[in-house]
Design a protein around this motif. Sequence first.
Motif, PDB file in Angstrom:
ATOM      1  N   LEU A   1     -31.691 -32.687  20.538  1.00 38.82           N
ATOM      2  CA  LEU A   1     -32.618 -33.358  19.613  1.00 38.82           C
ATOM      3  C   LEU A   1     -34.057 -32.920  19.870  1.00 38.82           C
ATOM      4  N   VAL A   2     -34.437 -32.815  21.144  1.00 43.48           N
ATOM      5  CA  VAL A   2     -35.797 -32.387  21.475  1.00 43.48           C
ATOM      6  C   VAL A   2     -36.001 -30.935  21.054  1.00 43.48           C
ATOM      7  N   GLN A   3     -35.026 -30.081  21.304  1.00 41.40           N
ATOM      8  CA  GLN A   3     -35.144 -28.661  20.929  1.00 41.40           C
ATOM      9  C   GLN A   3     -35.300 -28.489  19.422  1.00 41.40           C
ATOM     10  N   GLN A   4     -34.586 -29.307  18.638  1.00 36.59           N
ATOM     11  CA  GLN A   4     -34.676 -29.205  17.186  1.00 36.59           C
ATOM     12  C   GLN A   4     -36.027 -29.649  16.663  1.00 36.59           C
ATOM     13  N   SER A   5     -36.716 -30.532  17.389  1.00 42.70           N
ATOM     14  CA  SER A   5     -37.992 -31.051  16.910  1.00 42.70           C
ATOM     15  C   SER A   5     -39.171 -30.146  17.270  1.00 42.70           C
ATOM     16  N   LEU A   6     -38.947 -29.052  18.018  1.00 46.42           N
ATOM     17  CA  LEU A   6     -40.051 -28.179  18.411  1.00 46.42           C
ATOM     18  C   LEU A   6     -40.656 -27.488  17.193  1.00 46.42           C
ATOM     19  N   LEU A   7     -41.920 -27.137  17.304  1.00 48.38           N
ATOM     20  CA  LEU A   7     -42.646 -26.457  16.243  1.00 48.38           C
ATOM     21  C   LEU A   7     -42.008 -25.106  15.942  1.00 48.38           C
ATOM     22  N   ASP A   8     -41.885 -24.783  14.669  1.00 42.13           N
ATOM     23  CA  ASP A   8     -41.376 -23.476  14.236  1.00 42.13           C
ATOM     24  C   ASP A   8     -42.362 -22.395  14.696  1.00 42.13           C
ATOM     25  N   PRO A   9     -41.897 -21.340  15.355  1.00 43.29           N
ATOM     26  CA  PRO A   9     -42.810 -20.301  15.853  1.00 43.29           C
ATOM     27  C   PRO A   9     -43.661 -19.655  14.757  1.00 43.29           C
ATOM     28  N   ARG A  10     -43.178 -19.655  13.511  1.00 38.48           N
ATOM     29  CA  ARG A  10     -43.949 -19.055  12.412  1.00 38.48           C
ATOM     30  C   ARG A  10     -45.204 -19.856  12.082  1.00 38.48           C
ATOM     31  N   LEU A  11     -45.264 -21.133  12.513  1.00 39.72           N
ATOM     32  CA  LEU A  11     -46.424 -21.974  12.218  1.00 39.72           C
ATOM     33  C   LEU A  11     -47.501 -21.887  13.297  1.00 39.72           C
ATOM     34  N   GLU A  12     -47.193 -21.248  14.425  1.00 44.88           N
ATOM     35  CA  GLU A  12     -48.178 -21.126  15.502  1.00 44.88           C
ATOM     36  C   GLU A  12     -49.381 -20.313  15.037  1.00 44.88           C
ATOM     37  N   GLY A  13     -50.562 -20.817  15.366  1.00 46.53           N
ATOM     38  CA  GLY A  13     -51.779 -20.095  15.037  1.00 46.53           C
ATOM     39  C   GLY A  13     -52.271 -20.306  13.620  1.00 46.53           C
ATOM     40  N   HIS A  14     -51.548 -21.052  12.798  1.00 48.85           N
ATOM     41  CA  HIS A  14     -51.982 -21.342  11.434  1.00 48.85           C
ATOM     42  C   HIS A  14     -52.574 -22.750  11.383  1.00 48.85           C
ATOM     43  N   THR A  15     -53.538 -22.944  10.513  1.00 50.38           N
ATOM     44  CA  THR A  15     -54.111 -24.276  10.339  1.00 50.38           C
ATOM     45  C   THR A  15     -53.173 -25.115   9.490  1.00 50.38           C
ATOM     46  N   LEU A  16     -52.791 -26.271  10.013  1.00 49.20           N
ATOM     47  CA  LEU A  16     -51.937 -27.207   9.299  1.00 49.20           C
ATOM     48  C   LEU A  16     -52.730 -28.467   9.007  1.00 49.20           C
ATOM     49  N   LEU A  17     -52.494 -29.064   7.853  1.00 47.75           N
ATOM     50  CA  LEU A  17     -53.076 -30.357   7.530  1.00 47.75           C
ATOM     51  C   LEU A  17     -51.998 -31.395   7.785  1.00 47.75           C
ATOM     52  N   VAL A  18     -52.216 -32.246   8.794  1.00 47.70           N
ATOM     53  CA  VAL A  18     -51.196 -33.216   9.204  1.00 47.70           C
ATOM     54  C   VAL A  18     -51.681 -34.633   8.937  1.00 47.70           C
ATOM     55  N   GLU A  19     -50.720 -35.502   8.654  1.00 45.90           N
ATOM     56  CA  GLU A  19     -50.979 -36.936   8.550  1.00 45.90           C
ATOM     57  C   GLU A  19     -50.085 -37.630   9.540  1.00 45.90           C
ATOM     58  N   GLY A  20     -50.635 -38.637  10.195  1.00 42.61           N
ATOM     59  CA  GLY A  20     -49.821 -39.349  11.166  1.00 42.61           C
ATOM     60  C   GLY A  20     -50.596 -40.454  11.844  1.00 42.61           C
ATOM     61  N   THR A  21     -50.040 -40.886  12.969  1.00 42.32           N
ATOM     62  CA  THR A  21     -50.561 -42.041  13.694  1.00 42.32           C
ATOM     63  C   THR A  21     -50.925 -41.651  15.115  1.00 42.32           C
ATOM     64  N   VAL A  22     -52.037 -42.164  15.602  1.00 44.03           N
ATOM     65  CA  VAL A  22     -52.420 -41.971  17.002  1.00 44.03           C
ATOM     66  C   VAL A  22     -51.416 -42.745  17.855  1.00 44.03           C
ATOM     67  N   ALA A  23     -50.714 -42.054  18.749  1.00 43.04           N
ATOM     68  CA  ALA A  23     -49.583 -42.643  19.469  1.00 43.04           C
ATOM     69  C   ALA A  23     -49.921 -43.143  20.866  1.00 43.04           C
ATOM     70  N   ASP A  24     -51.120 -42.899  21.365  1.00 40.97           N
ATOM     71  CA  ASP A  24     -51.527 -43.461  22.650  1.00 40.97           C
ATOM     72  C   ASP A  24     -53.040 -43.628  22.659  1.00 40.97           C
ATOM     73  N   ILE A  25     -53.549 -44.188  23.724  1.00 43.39           N
ATOM     74  CA  ILE A  25     -54.984 -44.406  23.838  1.00 43.39           C
ATOM     75  C   ILE A  25     -55.646 -43.059  24.128  1.00 43.39           C
ATOM     76  N   PRO A  26     -56.562 -42.611  23.263  1.00 43.09           N
ATOM     77  CA  PRO A  26     -57.237 -41.331  23.510  1.00 43.09           C
ATOM     78  C   PRO A  26     -58.013 -41.348  24.822  1.00 43.09           C
ATOM     79  N   ARG A  27     -57.931 -40.245  25.563  1.00 45.89           N
ATOM     80  CA  ARG A  27     -58.627 -40.095  26.840  1.00 45.89           C
ATOM     81  C   ARG A  27     -59.807 -39.161  26.644  1.00 45.89           C
ATOM     82  N   GLN A  28     -60.966 -39.596  27.082  1.00 46.61           N
ATOM     83  CA  GLN A  28     -62.158 -38.767  26.991  1.00 46.61           C
ATOM     84  C   GLN A  28     -62.253 -37.947  28.267  1.00 46.61           C
TER      85      GLN A  28
END
Length: 182
Positions: free
Chosen positions: A34-61
């Motif tokens: 399941l984890v392997q299937q969820s990995l980013l497609d190598p063809r998308l590496e280095g391209h700008t993606l517009l993503v929508e989603g939710t902040v999943a943890d407390i941001p660390r400065q």
Amino acid sequence: AAVVPALACLFWLPARLPALCALGFLWAAFQAQLVQQSLLDPRLEGHTLLVEGTVADIPRQFSEHDIRFLFRVDRASDGETADVFKGKVRLSWYRTDQRPALGERWQLAVRLKRPHGYANPGGFDYERWLFQQRISATGYVRQDARNSRLDRDVAGFIAGLRRHIGAQFDALVPGPDSLPLI
């Protein structure tokens, strides 16, 4: 594949321990797949993606204008195709005054890459840690006019309430600098 060990556990007492071990192995292999299937497609590496989603943890400065946080991607577009990627990513946002909070929904322009680490013997295995945390990609937020906070949902309201209660506790509990030395 799990049916035979499960039946052996139920009906044949001498095979119970080996069958339970086999079931455990099959469960672990299933989770790893399941984890392997969820990995980013190598063809998308280095391209700008517009993503929508939710902040999943407390941001660390980690410096004055730089933050790092986990982000759960619900939708991603590469400009031509929608929904090219979903998963949990670890993002860095450099030179920003924006402060995303746990549970907030954002639209961000990002550059992602597949998780990897350095193979230093005896050192911290970053790639294994990312795998254990089920992080599908790492990357950074690009400076873009499309970066914006979206409407909050119910989960965002609950996360905001948790932040408020946590801030109240932080105000009541003395910091480590104010504790007496023994």
